[in-house]
Design an enzyme around this catalytic site. Sequence first.
Site, PDB file in Angstrom:
ATOM      1  N   SER A  79       0.793  -1.261  -0.057  1.00 44.25           N
ATOM      2  CA  SER A  79       0.018   0.027  -0.015  1.00 44.25           C
ATOM      3  C   SER A  79       0.769   1.202  -0.080  1.00 44.25           C
ATOM      4  CB  SER A  79      -0.871  -0.081   1.189  1.00 44.25           C
ATOM      5  OG  SER A  79      -1.892   0.996   1.097  1.00 44.25           O
ATOM      6  N   HIS A 132      -7.129  -6.107   0.643  1.00 42.91           N
ATOM      7  CA  HIS A 132      -6.434  -5.233   0.852  1.00 42.91           C
ATOM      8  C   HIS A 132      -5.366  -5.756   2.024  1.00 42.91           C
ATOM      9  CE1 HIS A 132      -4.135  -1.427  -0.089  1.00 42.91           C
ATOM     10  NE2 HIS A 132      -4.042  -1.111   1.248  1.00 42.91           N
ATOM     11  N   ASP A 140     -10.162  -5.723  -3.654  1.00 46.61           N
ATOM     12  CA  ASP A 140      -9.443  -4.530  -2.798  1.00 46.61           C
ATOM     13  C   ASP A 140     -10.314  -3.401  -2.872  1.00 46.61           C
ATOM     14  OD1 ASP A 140      -7.781  -2.407  -1.781  1.00 46.61           O
ATOM     15  OD2 ASP A 140      -6.135  -3.394  -2.261  1.00 46.61           O
TER      16      ASP A 140
END
Length: 279
Positions: A145, A258, A224
């Site tokens: 991320s 995620h 995600d």
Amino acid sequence: TIKESKKAFGTNVCQYEHMSATLGCTMKFSVIDPSAGNGAKMPVIYWLSGLTCSDRNFIEKAGAFEAAAKHSVLIVCPDTSPRGVDIEGDCESWDFGKGAGFYLNATEEKWAKNYLMYDYVTKELPALVASLFATSGKQSIMGHSMGGHGALTIALKDPGTYSSVSAFSPICNPTQCPWGQKAFSRYLGSDKAKWNDYDATELVKASSAASLTNPILIDIGDADSFLTAGQLLPENFKTACESKGQALQLRIQPGYDHSYFFITTFIAEHIAFHAKYLA
């Protein structure tokens, strides 16, 4: 100073604390050390974590011990921002300030003294790691991320330093997404030319040819929520790489989100990917 040491799959899993001259505060970082003190020279893989994380999330959730031991790689996990310093506004939101350093060198006066995570990760921490461990001199970088953004930009800005780079669910084009625009405007100010220095897509677009010899590996889950919300923008990065002939393995993984459930599924493949180029 060693704060904690555990054993897992034959590796020593340790947390260190030190005074950072770069950040002007006390910092912690964690390592997975498969040498178990035998003096064997190991390559290093740096893992950069995402928003809200510390040096512990990867250690406790990724399940990377067995792969680190198998490939004899030292994994080093820094924190995601300065911690031992308090600045007005650094705790007001989860996506800015503490836990959200974005792996850049801030230039706005309020943040410029302490929020120098780019220099910390690329200069101070590697020097410290080399002083504490027997390293081979080779290193790679990966992250998740915000940390995926960090890994990509750090590798692209200094192409000869890292043997390989990979990322899970990276923020690929932060100048074009809400997370990046919020952080960059506060850390770097209104000059958007400065923003491009810390944007993987813009760095590739600005290069004359492929910067990295070895392919970039990116995994993103198609479930995600941040992908669908337009925070990650891998399609922009893919287009930029194609235009410059930069080799990219972009894998969209069906059904994954995620979270660290996603990371733990594919982390062994990422470590094996890096080990190939670190040999």
